[in-house]
Design a protein around this motif. Structure first.
Motif, PDB file in Angstrom:
ATOM      1  N   LEU A  81     -49.138  46.832  12.418  1.00  0.00           N
ATOM      2  CA  LEU A  81     -49.095  46.106  13.675  1.00  0.00           C
ATOM      3  C   LEU A  81     -48.989  44.608  13.419  1.00  0.00           C
ATOM      4  O   LEU A  81     -49.658  44.089  12.529  1.00  0.00           O
ATOM      5  N   ALA A  82     -48.190  43.913  14.221  1.00  0.00           N
ATOM      6  CA  ALA A  82     -48.089  42.465  14.063  1.00  0.00           C
ATOM      7  C   ALA A  82     -47.618  41.831  15.357  1.00  0.00           C
ATOM      8  O   ALA A  82     -46.854  42.438  16.125  1.00  0.00           O
ATOM      9  N   ARG A  83     -48.098  40.609  15.595  1.00  0.00           N
ATOM     10  CA  ARG A  83     -47.577  39.822  16.715  1.00  0.00           C
ATOM     11  C   ARG A  83     -46.428  38.984  16.159  1.00  0.00           C
ATOM     12  O   ARG A  83     -46.628  38.058  15.383  1.00  0.00           O
ATOM     13  N   ALA A  84     -45.226  39.310  16.579  1.00  0.00           N
ATOM     14  CA  ALA A  84     -44.027  38.708  15.998  1.00  0.00           C
ATOM     15  C   ALA A  84     -43.782  37.295  16.474  1.00  0.00           C
ATOM     16  O   ALA A  84     -43.066  36.538  15.827  1.00  0.00           O
ATOM     17  N   GLY A  85     -44.361  36.923  17.608  1.00  0.00           N
ATOM     18  CA  GLY A  85     -44.064  35.621  18.160  1.00  0.00           C
ATOM     19  C   GLY A  85     -42.868  35.669  19.079  1.00  0.00           C
ATOM     20  O   GLY A  85     -42.248  36.716  19.295  1.00  0.00           O
ATOM     21  N   ALA A  86     -42.534  34.514  19.654  1.00  0.00           N
ATOM     22  CA  ALA A  86     -41.459  34.447  20.634  1.00  0.00           C
ATOM     23  C   ALA A  86     -40.101  34.405  19.949  1.00  0.00           C
ATOM     24  O   ALA A  86     -39.985  34.452  18.732  1.00  0.00           O
ATOM     25  N   TYR A  87     -39.082  34.258  20.765  1.00  0.00           N
ATOM     26  CA  TYR A  87     -37.679  34.402  20.377  1.00  0.00           C
ATOM     27  C   TYR A  87     -37.310  33.676  19.078  1.00  0.00           C
ATOM     28  O   TYR A  87     -37.769  32.583  18.805  1.00  0.00           O
ATOM     29  N   GLY A  88     -36.458  34.328  18.315  1.00  0.00           N
ATOM     30  CA  GLY A  88     -35.756  33.650  17.240  1.00  0.00           C
ATOM     31  C   GLY A  88     -36.254  33.944  15.848  1.00  0.00           C
ATOM     32  O   GLY A  88     -36.354  35.084  15.427  1.00  0.00           O
ATOM     33  N   MET A  89     -36.579  32.885  15.126  1.00  0.00           N
ATOM     34  CA  MET A  89     -36.859  33.018  13.707  1.00  0.00           C
ATOM     35  C   MET A  89     -38.116  33.827  13.419  1.00  0.00           C
ATOM     36  O   MET A  89     -38.148  34.613  12.473  1.00  0.00           O
ATOM     37  N   LEU A  90     -39.166  33.634  14.207  1.00  0.00           N
ATOM     38  CA  LEU A  90     -40.414  34.338  13.912  1.00  0.00           C
ATOM     39  C   LEU A  90     -40.270  35.854  14.030  1.00  0.00           C
ATOM     40  O   LEU A  90     -40.628  36.577  13.099  1.00  0.00           O
ATOM     41  N   PRO A  91     -39.761  36.408  15.152  1.00  0.00           N
ATOM     42  CA  PRO A  91     -39.573  37.860  15.210  1.00  0.00           C
ATOM     43  C   PRO A  91     -38.633  38.389  14.130  1.00  0.00           C
ATOM     44  O   PRO A  91     -38.853  39.471  13.581  1.00  0.00           O
ATOM     45  N   SER A  92     -37.586  37.630  13.820  1.00  0.00           N
ATOM     46  CA  SER A  92     -36.636  38.064  12.797  1.00  0.00           C
ATOM     47  C   SER A  92     -37.293  38.096  11.417  1.00  0.00           C
ATOM     48  O   SER A  92     -37.121  39.046  10.648  1.00  0.00           O
ATOM     49  N   ALA A  93     -38.067  37.057  11.109  1.00  0.00           N
ATOM     50  CA  ALA A  93     -38.760  37.010   9.823  1.00  0.00           C
ATOM     51  C   ALA A  93     -39.813  38.115   9.732  1.00  0.00           C
ATOM     52  O   ALA A  93     -39.951  38.777   8.690  1.00  0.00           O
ATOM     53  N   THR A  94     -40.544  38.333  10.815  1.00  0.00           N
ATOM     54  CA  THR A  94     -41.562  39.377  10.824  1.00  0.00           C
ATOM     55  C   THR A  94     -40.939  40.749  10.615  1.00  0.00           C
ATOM     56  O   THR A  94     -41.484  41.594   9.898  1.00  0.00           O
ATOM     57  N   THR A  95     -39.793  40.967  11.232  1.00  0.00           N
ATOM     58  CA  THR A  95     -39.080  42.238  11.059  1.00  0.00           C
ATOM     59  C   THR A  95     -38.694  42.447   9.597  1.00  0.00           C
ATOM     60  O   THR A  95     -38.879  43.539   9.033  1.00  0.00           O
ATOM     61  N   SER A  96     -38.165  41.413   8.961  1.00  0.00           N
ATOM     62  CA  SER A  96     -37.772  41.512   7.556  1.00  0.00           C
ATOM     63  C   SER A  96     -38.975  41.801   6.659  1.00  0.00           C
ATOM     64  O   SER A  96     -38.893  42.611   5.724  1.00  0.00           O
ATOM     65  N   ILE A  97     -40.103  41.174   6.944  1.00  0.00           N
ATOM     66  CA  ILE A  97     -41.309  41.408   6.143  1.00  0.00           C
ATOM     67  C   ILE A  97     -41.818  42.831   6.333  1.00  0.00           C
ATOM     68  O   ILE A  97     -42.235  43.492   5.370  1.00  0.00           O
ATOM     69  N   LEU A  98     -41.774  43.327   7.556  1.00  0.00           N
ATOM     70  CA  LEU A  98     -42.179  44.715   7.784  1.00  0.00           C
ATOM     71  C   LEU A  98     -41.345  45.675   6.932  1.00  0.00           C
ATOM     72  O   LEU A  98     -41.875  46.654   6.379  1.00  0.00           O
ATOM     73  N   ILE A  99     -40.063  45.387   6.829  1.00  0.00           N
ATOM     74  CA  ILE A  99     -39.157  46.268   6.085  1.00  0.00           C
ATOM     75  C   ILE A  99     -39.374  46.152   4.585  1.00  0.00           C
ATOM     76  O   ILE A  99     -39.517  47.163   3.880  1.00  0.00           O
ATOM     77  N   HIS A 100     -39.447  44.919   4.070  1.00  0.00           N
ATOM     78  CA  HIS A 100     -39.418  44.711   2.629  1.00  0.00           C
ATOM     79  C   HIS A 100     -40.800  44.643   1.971  1.00  0.00           C
ATOM     80  O   HIS A 100     -40.932  44.970   0.789  1.00  0.00           O
ATOM     81  N   GLU A 101     -41.799  44.233   2.726  1.00  0.00           N
ATOM     82  CA  GLU A 101     -43.138  44.146   2.144  1.00  0.00           C
ATOM     83  C   GLU A 101     -44.010  45.345   2.485  1.00  0.00           C
ATOM     84  O   GLU A 101     -44.854  45.737   1.690  1.00  0.00           O
TER      85      GLU A 101
END
Length: 273
Positions: A81-101
């Motif tokens: 579970l994670a709070r990705a934050g609002a539009y743009g870089m934060l949700p995109s970065a969080t998504t990548s970390i969920l996948i790779h980490e």
């Protein structure tokens, strides 16, 4: 091989740059991603995450880049579970970390949105069939030109996973009733929409059912790495001139509705194994 994704939020453009990054750490993360069965669950706001965290068991929290990632069990399913934050870089970065980490095998984005389709009402639930980043394009002297390469398909859309869509839709019907559940296109953009004129544009141009700020970028990243994704949104407002007033009154109830849909969805996923 890692596909590095850069989002230029200021211009609304999504540039996809494919590069070779050979590192042991990322290689190991990718191997974990292929083996894991954990589901990544993202929200934009704390109010969207609180109910889920309250129902979670065996929580182990890791902070990366200022974002807290909570490994947990929800209704017999391993989740992150994670709070990705609002539009743009934060949700995109969080998504990548969920996948790779964390090696998630699928991603669910849950929360609230503004309603666009005429026949939807506040507190109805919209399950994404696909997503579009509605402000992705180029401003020219002749007007705004939409860039379909911001998505996956020729029309700029990014598909949602059919299996997760079916599970989510059935779960939503259990939670709020069949008459309050809609499957349709969700559009994403940086601005909070509170304009009937722009709502009409989103409906007429994209056949949109709901508008929010994070689902499109998250889905684009997930698709690039072959991870199934679904977006679940409960309507807190109708994105019109009274959107701010409606949001203030219904945001918490809408967020809780979406969280309950996710909890039911996880229960059904566990039973389907």
């Amino acid at each position: 091989m890692i596909k590095a994704i850069i989002l230029d939020i200021k211009t609304g453009r999504v540039a996809l740059i494919v590069s070779l990054i050979l590192t042991i750490a990322m290689g190991a993360s990718r191997s974990q991603a292929q083996q894991s069965e954990a589901i990544g669950i993202l929200t934009a706001l704390d109010i969207e995450l609180d109910l889920l965290l309250g129902a979670a068991e065996s929580i182990q929290t890791t902070t990366i880049g200022g974002v807290a990632y909570h490994r947990a069990r929800l209704n017999s399913v391993d989740v992150v579970l994670a709070r990705a934050g609002a539009y743009g870089m934060l949700p995109s970065a969080t998504t990548s970390i969920l996948i790779h980490e964390f090696g998630v095998s699928g991603i669910v984005f849950t929360g609230i949105a503004g309603g666009v389709a005429d026949h939807t009402k506040v507190l109805d639930v919209v399950i994404s069939t696909d997503l579009i980043i509605h402000d992705c394009g180029t401003q020219t002297d002749d007007g705004f030109v939409w860039k379909p390469d911001c998505g996956v398909n020729e029309d700029g859309s990014i598909p949602a996973d059919p299996y997760l869509r079916e599970i989510a839709s059935n779960a939503a019907k259990q939670v709020v009733g069949k008459e309050h559940v809609f499957e349709g296109r969700i559009v994403s953009g940086e601005a909070f929409i509170a304009s009937q004129q722009y709502v009409d544009f989103l409906r007429d141009q994209f056949d949109a059912y709901a508008v929010e700020s994070e689902g499109g970028p998250v889905a684009r990243i997930a698709h690039e790495f072959g991870v199934p994704v679904i977006v679940i949104r409960t309507l807190s407002d109708k994105a019109d001139g009274r959107a701010h007033e409606s949001y203030a009154s219904f945001a918490q109830d809408a967020a809780d509705n979406s969280a309950r849909v996710v909890l039911t969805m996880l229960k059904d996923l566990a039973a389907d194994k």
